[in-house]
Design a protein around this motif. Structure first.
Motif, PDB file in Angstrom:
ATOM      1  N   PHE A  90       0.834  -1.210   0.000  1.00  0.00           N
ATOM      2  CA  PHE A  90       0.000   0.000   0.000  1.00  0.00           C
ATOM      3  C   PHE A  90       0.866   1.256   0.000  1.00  0.00           C
ATOM      4  CE2 PHE A  90      -2.133   3.347   2.484  1.00  0.00           C
ATOM      5  CZ  PHE A  90      -3.247   3.556   1.685  1.00  0.00           C
ATOM      6  N   TYR A  91       1.877   1.281   0.853  1.00  0.00           N
ATOM      7  CA  TYR A  91       2.733   2.468   0.954  1.00  0.00           C
ATOM      8  C   TYR A  91       3.607   2.640  -0.284  1.00  0.00           C
ATOM      9  CZ  TYR A  91       1.506   4.006   5.636  1.00  0.00           C
ATOM     10  OH  TYR A  91       0.826   4.518   6.712  1.00  0.00           O
ATOM     11  N   LEU A  92       3.972   1.545  -0.934  1.00  0.00           N
ATOM     12  CA  LEU A  92       4.722   1.653  -2.191  1.00  0.00           C
ATOM     13  C   LEU A  92       3.861   2.303  -3.272  1.00  0.00           C
ATOM     14  CD1 LEU A  92       6.725  -1.702  -2.473  1.00  0.00           C
ATOM     15  CD2 LEU A  92       7.653   0.620  -2.272  1.00  0.00           C
ATOM     16  N   VAL A  93       2.595   1.903  -3.329  1.00  0.00           N
ATOM     17  CA  VAL A  93       1.674   2.525  -4.294  1.00  0.00           C
ATOM     18  C   VAL A  93       1.533   4.010  -3.995  1.00  0.00           C
ATOM     19  CG1 VAL A  93      -0.717   2.601  -5.108  1.00  0.00           C
ATOM     20  CG2 VAL A  93       0.417   0.390  -4.758  1.00  0.00           C
ATOM     21  N   VAL A  96       4.465   5.990  -5.201  1.00  0.00           N
ATOM     22  CA  VAL A  96       4.424   6.266  -6.644  1.00  0.00           C
ATOM     23  C   VAL A  96       3.516   7.465  -6.914  1.00  0.00           C
ATOM     24  CG1 VAL A  96       3.716   5.383  -8.900  1.00  0.00           C
ATOM     25  CG2 VAL A  96       4.905   3.875  -7.285  1.00  0.00           C
ATOM     26  N   LEU A  97       2.356   7.500  -6.251  1.00  0.00           N
ATOM     27  CA  LEU A  97       1.442   8.632  -6.413  1.00  0.00           C
ATOM     28  C   LEU A  97       2.079   9.919  -5.893  1.00  0.00           C
ATOM     29  CD1 LEU A  97      -1.934   6.977  -5.304  1.00  0.00           C
ATOM     30  CD2 LEU A  97      -1.119   7.418  -7.631  1.00  0.00           C
ATOM     31  N   PHE A  98       2.816   9.796  -4.798  1.00  0.00           N
ATOM     32  CA  PHE A  98       3.529  10.952  -4.256  1.00  0.00           C
ATOM     33  C   PHE A  98       4.538  11.478  -5.268  1.00  0.00           C
ATOM     34  CE2 PHE A  98       7.503  12.352  -2.230  1.00  0.00           C
ATOM     35  CZ  PHE A  98       7.063  13.493  -1.568  1.00  0.00           C
ATOM     36  N   SER A  99       5.284  10.566  -5.878  1.00  0.00           N
ATOM     37  CA  SER A  99       6.296  10.967  -6.853  1.00  0.00           C
ATOM     38  C   SER A  99       5.672  11.623  -8.080  1.00  0.00           C
ATOM     39  CB  SER A  99       7.125   9.753  -7.276  1.00  0.00           C
ATOM     40  OG  SER A  99       8.132  10.128  -8.189  1.00  0.00           O
ATOM     41  N   LEU A 100       4.596  11.023  -8.587  1.00  0.00           N
ATOM     42  CA  LEU A 100       3.925  11.605  -9.759  1.00  0.00           C
ATOM     43  C   LEU A 100       3.370  12.988  -9.445  1.00  0.00           C
ATOM     44  CD1 LEU A 100       2.026   8.457 -11.122  1.00  0.00           C
ATOM     45  CD2 LEU A 100       4.046   9.548 -12.112  1.00  0.00           C
ATOM     46  N   SER A 101       2.791  13.127  -8.252  1.00  0.00           N
ATOM     47  CA  SER A 101       2.256  14.429  -7.847  1.00  0.00           C
ATOM     48  C   SER A 101       3.372  15.445  -7.680  1.00  0.00           C
ATOM     49  CB  SER A 101       1.477  14.297  -6.530  1.00  0.00           C
ATOM     50  OG  SER A 101       0.407  13.393  -6.661  1.00  0.00           O
ATOM     51  N   ILE A 131      11.544   7.791 -13.776  1.00  0.00           N
ATOM     52  CA  ILE A 131      12.280   6.791 -12.989  1.00  0.00           C
ATOM     53  C   ILE A 131      13.353   7.473 -12.146  1.00  0.00           C
ATOM     54  CG2 ILE A 131      13.833   4.816 -13.124  1.00  0.00           C
ATOM     55  CD1 ILE A 131      12.338   3.952 -15.649  1.00  0.00           C
ATOM     56  N   TYR A 132      14.035   8.427 -12.752  1.00  0.00           N
ATOM     57  CA  TYR A 132      15.085   9.173 -12.049  1.00  0.00           C
ATOM     58  C   TYR A 132      14.510   9.895 -10.836  1.00  0.00           C
ATOM     59  CZ  TYR A 132      18.573  12.814 -11.163  1.00  0.00           C
ATOM     60  OH  TYR A 132      19.472  13.650 -10.565  1.00  0.00           O
ATOM     61  N   GLU A 133      13.367  10.548 -11.029  1.00  0.00           N
ATOM     62  CA  GLU A 133      12.750  11.284  -9.934  1.00  0.00           C
ATOM     63  C   GLU A 133      12.194  10.345  -8.869  1.00  0.00           C
ATOM     64  OE1 GLU A 133      12.796  14.426  -9.317  1.00  0.00           O
ATOM     65  OE2 GLU A 133      13.767  15.038 -11.179  1.00  0.00           O
ATOM     66  N   TYR A 134      11.661   9.191  -9.272  1.00  0.00           N
ATOM     67  CA  TYR A 134      11.083   8.270  -8.299  1.00  0.00           C
ATOM     68  C   TYR A 134      12.155   7.749  -7.343  1.00  0.00           C
ATOM     69  CZ  TYR A 134       8.697   4.358  -6.135  1.00  0.00           C
ATOM     70  OH  TYR A 134       8.176   3.485  -5.211  1.00  0.00           O
ATOM     71  N   ARG A 135      13.357   7.527  -7.856  1.00  0.00           N
ATOM     72  CA  ARG A 135      14.454   7.088  -6.997  1.00  0.00           C
ATOM     73  C   ARG A 135      14.642   8.054  -5.832  1.00  0.00           C
ATOM     74  NH1 ARG A 135      18.438   8.430  -9.566  1.00  0.00           N
ATOM     75  NH2 ARG A 135      20.075   7.391  -8.373  1.00  0.00           N
ATOM     76  N   LYS A 136      14.600   9.328  -6.134  1.00  0.00           N
ATOM     77  CA  LYS A 136      14.772  10.337  -5.086  1.00  0.00           C
ATOM     78  C   LYS A 136      13.506  10.485  -4.236  1.00  0.00           C
ATOM     79  CE  LYS A 136      15.876  13.657  -7.895  1.00  0.00           C
ATOM     80  NZ  LYS A 136      16.238  15.018  -8.325  1.00  0.00           N
ATOM     81  N   TRP A 139      12.930   7.791  -1.502  1.00  0.00           N
ATOM     82  CA  TRP A 139      13.699   8.039  -0.283  1.00  0.00           C
ATOM     83  C   TRP A 139      13.111   9.216   0.497  1.00  0.00           C
ATOM     84  CZ3 TRP A 139      16.123   6.430   3.549  1.00  0.00           C
ATOM     85  CH2 TRP A 139      16.881   7.276   4.363  1.00  0.00           C
ATOM     86  N   SER A 140      12.695  10.268  -0.207  1.00  0.00           N
ATOM     87  CA  SER A 140      12.074  11.413   0.465  1.00  0.00           C
ATOM     88  C   SER A 140      10.808  10.994   1.187  1.00  0.00           C
ATOM     89  CB  SER A 140      11.742  12.513  -0.549  1.00  0.00           C
ATOM     90  OG  SER A 140      12.905  13.026  -1.134  1.00  0.00           O
ATOM     91  N   PHE A 141      10.009  10.151   0.548  1.00  0.00           N
ATOM     92  CA  PHE A 141       8.755   9.675   1.145  1.00  0.00           C
ATOM     93  C   PHE A 141       9.045   8.891   2.419  1.00  0.00           C
ATOM     94  CE2 PHE A 141       5.407   6.430   1.548  1.00  0.00           C
ATOM     95  CZ  PHE A 141       4.280   7.240   1.588  1.00  0.00           C
ATOM     96  N   ILE A 142      10.001   7.974   2.360  1.00  0.00           N
ATOM     97  CA  ILE A 142      10.373   7.183   3.543  1.00  0.00           C
ATOM     98  C   ILE A 142      10.896   8.102   4.648  1.00  0.00           C
ATOM     99  CG2 ILE A 142      11.962   5.425   4.426  1.00  0.00           C
ATOM    100  CD1 ILE A 142      11.844   4.118   1.650  1.00  0.00           C
ATOM    101  N   PHE A 143      11.719   9.063   4.270  1.00  0.00           N
ATOM    102  CA  PHE A 143      12.276  10.011   5.241  1.00  0.00           C
ATOM    103  C   PHE A 143      11.171  10.812   5.917  1.00  0.00           C
ATOM    104  CE2 PHE A 143      13.808  14.401   5.990  1.00  0.00           C
ATOM    105  CZ  PHE A 143      14.720  14.139   7.004  1.00  0.00           C
ATOM    106  N   PHE A 144      10.192  11.291   5.131  1.00  0.00           N
ATOM    107  CA  PHE A 144       9.085  12.060   5.693  1.00  0.00           C
ATOM    108  C   PHE A 144       8.270  11.220   6.667  1.00  0.00           C
ATOM    109  CE2 PHE A 144       8.925  14.786   1.585  1.00  0.00           C
ATOM    110  CZ  PHE A 144      10.003  15.510   2.039  1.00  0.00           C
ATOM    111  N   VAL A 145       8.016   9.954   6.309  1.00  0.00           N
ATOM    112  CA  VAL A 145       7.240   9.071   7.186  1.00  0.00           C
ATOM    113  C   VAL A 145       7.973   8.878   8.514  1.00  0.00           C
ATOM    114  CG1 VAL A 145       6.431   6.709   7.508  1.00  0.00           C
ATOM    115  CG2 VAL A 145       6.036   7.868   5.330  1.00  0.00           C
ATOM    116  N   ILE A 146       9.286   8.651   8.451  1.00  0.00           N
ATOM    117  CA  ILE A 146      10.075   8.446   9.664  1.00  0.00           C
ATOM    118  C   ILE A 146      10.075   9.701  10.529  1.00  0.00           C
ATOM    119  CG2 ILE A 146      12.406   8.034  10.547  1.00  0.00           C
ATOM    120  CD1 ILE A 146      12.868   6.225   8.126  1.00  0.00           C
ATOM    121  N   VAL A 147      10.263  10.849   9.888  1.00  0.00           N
ATOM    122  CA  VAL A 147      10.290  12.117  10.626  1.00  0.00           C
ATOM    123  C   VAL A 147       8.936  12.398  11.283  1.00  0.00           C
ATOM    124  CG1 VAL A 147      10.418  14.633  10.355  1.00  0.00           C
ATOM    125  CG2 VAL A 147      12.131  13.171   9.293  1.00  0.00           C
ATOM    126  N   ILE A 148       7.852  12.197  10.544  1.00  0.00           N
ATOM    127  CA  ILE A 148       6.512  12.467  11.082  1.00  0.00           C
ATOM    128  C   ILE A 148       6.213  11.572  12.279  1.00  0.00           C
ATOM    129  CG2 ILE A 148       4.039  12.308  10.592  1.00  0.00           C
ATOM    130  CD1 ILE A 148       4.754  13.101   7.679  1.00  0.00           C
TER     131      ILE A 148
END
Length: 285
Positions: A90-93, A96-101, A131-136, A139-148
Motif C-alpha cells: 500500500f505504501y509503495l503505491v 508512486v502517487l507521491f512521486s507523480l504528484s 524513474i530518475y525522480e522516483y528514486r529520489k 527516499w524522500s517519502f520514507i524520510f518524511f514518514v520516519i520524521v513524522i
C-alpha cells in the motif's frame, strides 16, 4: 506559561515554520551546490544563475505542499505490522502517487518560471526522468514518514495523552457519559486528572485539548462528541473551536458583530459565537 504549554498553544505555527525553514534551507543548499560543482568543471556556467534555484525551490515547495497529505495518510491508514506485506504494498503505491504528484507540481512551477523569463523548460525524456525522480522521491517519502512518526512519538511522550479511567484500566464497555476522571500517561509516568478541574476545551484536529491551570492535555475525540458527553458536568460549547466550564465564566461582553467575548476567571478570553449564544443563555436560566 511554561515552554511546553506555549508550544502546545502555538504548535501549528511552529510546525509550519519549521517545515518551511527546512525546505527553504535545503533547496538553497542544493541550488548553490549545483552552481559550485558546475563552476569546477566549466569556465562559464552552462545555465543561467537563477535556474538551479528554480529547479530546487520548485522541488522543495512541491514537497511542502504534499507534506500534509502524508500526515493525513499516516493518521487515516497507519502502517499495520500484523499485515506487513499489505502495508508495504500500500505504501509503495502511495509513494508512486507521491512521486507523480511531486513531479507534476514541480514541472508546472518550472514551466511558469521559464515562461516568465521567456525561456522554454525541457523536462527531458519522460520515462527516464520519471524513474530518475522516483528514486529520489521514494527516499524522500520514507524520510518524511520516519520524521513524522518520530516527531509525533516525541510530542506524545512530552505532552501525554488523556484517556478515560475505565478505558485505560480495564477496557470495559462503560459508556462515555460516565466520563469522570482521566488517566494521563506522560514520560513513562501515569497520573489522574479530574474532569471538574478542566477549565475549557479546544478543538485540535482529531484531538481535543483540555486546558487545566495553563497546562494542556490532549484527548482523542471531537469537540462535538466530548462537549455533549460533558454537558451534564457543567460544560457548554460556545464556539466551533472551543467549549467552557460554566462556573469558570467571569464576564460576558457583547460585540457589535452579534458575537460576545467570554472572559474566564483564569484571565482567558474566548469568543461566544452567535450560533451557540441561545444554548449558552439557557444554561443560566
Amino acid at each position: 506559561m511554561n515552554y511546553l504549554s506555549h508550544f502546545q498553544r502555538y504548535k501549528l505555527r511552529y510546525e509550519v515554520s519549521a517545515l518551511f525553514a527546512y525546505f527553504l534551507i535545503n533547496a538553497t543548499v542544493l541550488a548553490t551546490s549545483v552552481i559550485m560543482e558546475k563552476s569546477r568543471v566549466y569556465d562559464e556556467l552552462p545555465f543561467s544563475l537563477w535556474e538551479p534555484f528554480v529547479w530546487e525551490y520548485s522541488s522543495g515547495f512541491s514537497s511542502l505542499l504534499l507534506f500534509p497529505a502524508i500526515v493525513y495518510l499516516l493518521e487515516k491508514y497507519p502502517f499495520q505490522w500484523q499485515h506487513i506485506k499489505r502495508s508495504i504494498l500500500f505504501y509503495l503505491v502511495i509513494s508512486v502517487l507521491f512521486s507523480l504528484s511531486h513531479v507534476g507540481l514541480m514541472v508546472g512551477m518550472r514551466e511558469i518560471a521559464y515562461a516568465l523569463a521567456s525561456r522554454d523548460y525541457d523536462f527531458g525524456q519522460v520515462g527516464f526522468e520519471l524513474i530518475y525522480e522516483y528514486r529520489k522521491d521514494l527516499w524522500s517519502f520514507i524520510f518524511f514518514v520516519i520524521v513524522i512518526k518520530g516527531y509525533q512519538f516525541i510530542v506524545a511522550q512530552l505532552q501525554g495523552e488523556a484517556n478515560p479511567i475505565a478505558q485505560g484500566e480495564d477496557n470495559s464497555d462503560k459508556p462515555a457519559m460516565n466520563l469522570d476522571r482521566l488517566l494521563v500517561k506522560k514520560l513513562g509516568k501515569e497520573f489522574i486528572i479530574n474532569i471538574e478541574d478542566v477549565e475549557w476545551l479546544e478543538s485540535s484536529g482529531n484531538y481535543v485539548n483540555l486546558h487545566i491551570n495553563q497546562r494542556i492535555y490532549p484527548i482523542r475525540s471531537t469537540l462535538t462528541a466530548l462537549s455533549k458527553q460533558l454537558s451534564e458536568r457543567g460544560f457548554c460549547r460556545i464556539h466551533r473551536s472551543h467549549a467552557i466550564r460554566l462556573d469558570m465564566v467571569e464576564s460576558i461582553t457583547p460585540q457589535a458583530s452579534g458575537d460576545s467575548e467570554v472572559k474566564l476567571k483564569n484571565g482567558k478570553t474566548l469568543m461566544l459565537s452567535r450560533r451557540y449564544k441561545d444554548s449558552f443563555k439557557r444554561e443560566f436560566t
